[in-house]
Design a protein around this motif. Structure first.
Motif, PDB file in Angstrom:
ATOM      1  N   ILE A 130       4.141  48.029  41.516  1.00 55.68           N
ATOM      2  CA  ILE A 130       3.973  46.562  42.074  1.00 55.68           C
ATOM      3  C   ILE A 130       4.722  46.689  43.317  1.00 55.68           C
ATOM      4  O   ILE A 130       5.979  47.134  43.474  1.00 55.68           O
TER       5      ILE A 130
ATOM      6  N   SER B 238       1.812  52.241  36.889  1.00 55.24           N
ATOM      7  CA  SER B 238       1.672  50.991  37.477  1.00 55.24           C
ATOM      8  C   SER B 238       2.663  50.619  38.444  1.00 55.24           C
ATOM      9  O   SER B 238       3.932  50.898  38.079  1.00 55.24           O
TER      10      SER B 238
ATOM     11  N   LYS C  67      -5.056  46.608  43.749  1.00 50.20           N
ATOM     12  CA  LYS C  67      -5.245  45.319  43.802  1.00 50.20           C
ATOM     13  C   LYS C  67      -4.398  44.227  44.656  1.00 50.20           C
ATOM     14  O   LYS C  67      -3.314  44.493  44.641  1.00 50.20           O
TER      15      LYS C  67
ATOM     16  N   SER D  22      -2.662  51.000  40.331  1.00 44.59           N
ATOM     17  CA  SER D  22      -2.575  51.724  38.978  1.00 44.59           C
ATOM     18  C   SER D  22      -3.293  52.964  39.154  1.00 44.59           C
ATOM     19  O   SER D  22      -4.421  53.102  39.768  1.00 44.59           O
TER      20      SER D  22
ATOM     21  N   HIS E  73      -0.818  45.526  43.626  1.00 43.85           N
ATOM     22  CA  HIS E  73      -0.689  46.298  42.401  1.00 43.85           C
ATOM     23  C   HIS E  73      -1.512  47.463  42.143  1.00 43.85           C
ATOM     24  O   HIS E  73      -2.832  47.673  42.221  1.00 43.85           O
TER      25      HIS E  73
ATOM     26  N   THR F 222      -5.621  43.977  35.260  1.00 44.10           N
ATOM     27  CA  THR F 222      -4.662  44.288  34.281  1.00 44.10           C
ATOM     28  C   THR F 222      -4.239  42.913  33.764  1.00 44.10           C
ATOM     29  O   THR F 222      -3.429  42.747  32.784  1.00 44.10           O
ATOM     30  N   GLU F 223      -4.784  41.658  34.438  1.00 43.10           N
ATOM     31  CA  GLU F 223      -4.385  40.477  33.906  1.00 43.10           C
ATOM     32  C   GLU F 223      -5.133  40.182  32.656  1.00 43.10           C
ATOM     33  O   GLU F 223      -4.565  39.416  31.476  1.00 43.10           O
TER      34      GLU F 223
ATOM     35  N   GLN G 269       1.477  40.570  46.795  1.00 44.09           N
ATOM     36  CA  GLN G 269       1.808  41.932  46.358  1.00 44.09           C
ATOM     37  C   GLN G 269       0.677  42.749  46.004  1.00 44.09           C
ATOM     38  O   GLN G 269      -0.475  42.167  45.643  1.00 44.09           O
TER      39      GLN G 269
ATOM     40  N   SER H 235      -2.949  40.844  45.779  1.00 45.98           N
ATOM     41  CA  SER H 235      -3.272  39.520  45.277  1.00 45.98           C
ATOM     42  C   SER H 235      -2.644  38.475  46.499  1.00 45.98           C
ATOM     43  O   SER H 235      -2.652  37.385  46.405  1.00 45.98           O
TER      44      SER H 235
END
Lengths: 142, 113
Positions: free
Chosen positions: A127, A125, A44, A53, A51, B62-63, A49, A46
């Motif tokens: 970041i 996970s 993901k 998983s 993310h 995840t949020e 950053q 953003s």
């Protein structure tokens, strides 16, 4: 007469459900082998950053390693097969064991110093904050 | 132009992969259920059926704390399992259930006098 095409793929899921709902051993080659062939991965972005998983059930922190090198993220590890004694037998064995490696080319440079990773309940996970040099800069015109 | 997505959140059901190991005295059932918390993992026995259900967040979102994935799998149990002594444990995304065989089905060593 025109008949709407009905996908038949679900029938296999139905069959799997029937086959899987018993403890009785079934001949090899059933389709449930496909589960666990690849771990599910999600990335993901953003903007600030990334993310990442990855599902890694059955592994502890010590079994996983995460590396970032030249904008390439590498996740590797090993899921060890539980020991089986001589007087024990597998009735069903769908879970894949062994070594794995996943590499992801990152869409931008990340700040390697600030990368953080955690592993909880079988989910890894990671970041990866975007590196300053990869962020867009407003250039003022004089 | 911005497009607003107003998709309804869909819970999808996953059939977890399972390993079953038979030992002389028990069956050890292991299921891959990544991403759940212990409180949301359930194992129940009813009418000789072992039902495993769990809820987990979607790793792609995840949020959002709402569980988006449902794990579900059923097993028919044979008569040789002692329904009174079942033990379950959830660790590192794996649910392990220990089903003990009934006393009368255990291998017996008969001593010769």
């Amino acid at each position: 007469m025109l008949v709407r095409f009905q996908p038949v793929s679900n029938i296999f899921d139905e069959i799997d459900t029937i086959i899987n709902s018993t403890l009785v051993p079934f001949p090899a080659g059933n389709r449930s082998e496909r589960s666990g062939r690849f771990s599910s991965l999600s990335v993901k972005d953003s903007g600030e950053q990334l993310h990442v998983s990855l599902e890694l059930p059955g592994l502890s922190k010590q079994d996983v390693s995460v590396n970032v090198n030249n904008d390439i993220l590498t996740i590797s590890g090993e899921r060890k097969q539980p020991e089986k004694k001589e007087n024990e037998q597998w009735i069903r064995n769908e879970i894949r064991y062994g070594k794995f490696e996943r590499t992801i080319t990152l869409p931008y440079s990340v700040d390697v110093e600030k990368v953080s990773a955690s592993h909880e309940n079988g989910i890894l996970s990671i970041i990866l904050p975007k590196h300053e040099k990869a962020k867009p800069k407003q250039i003022s015109i004089r | 132009m911005t497009t607003e997505t107003n998709e309804k959140r869909m819970t999808h059901t996953v059939v977890p992969a399972v390993n079953i190991l038979e030992t002389p005295s028990s069956f050890i059932v292991s299921l891959d259920i990544p991403g759940a918390v212990k409180e949301n993992v359930n194992a129940a026995i009813e009418n000789n059926t072992l039902l495993v259900t769990a809820e987990a967040a979607d790793i792609t979102d995840t949020e959002n704390a709402e569980p988006a994935r449902q794990f579900r799998r059923e097993f028919s149990l044979a008569n040789d399992i002692d329904l009174q002594s079942i033990d379950a444990n959830y660790n590192d995304g794996v649910l392990t259930i220990l089903l003990t065989k009934k006393q009368q089905y255990l291998p017996k060593k008969i001593s010769i006098n």
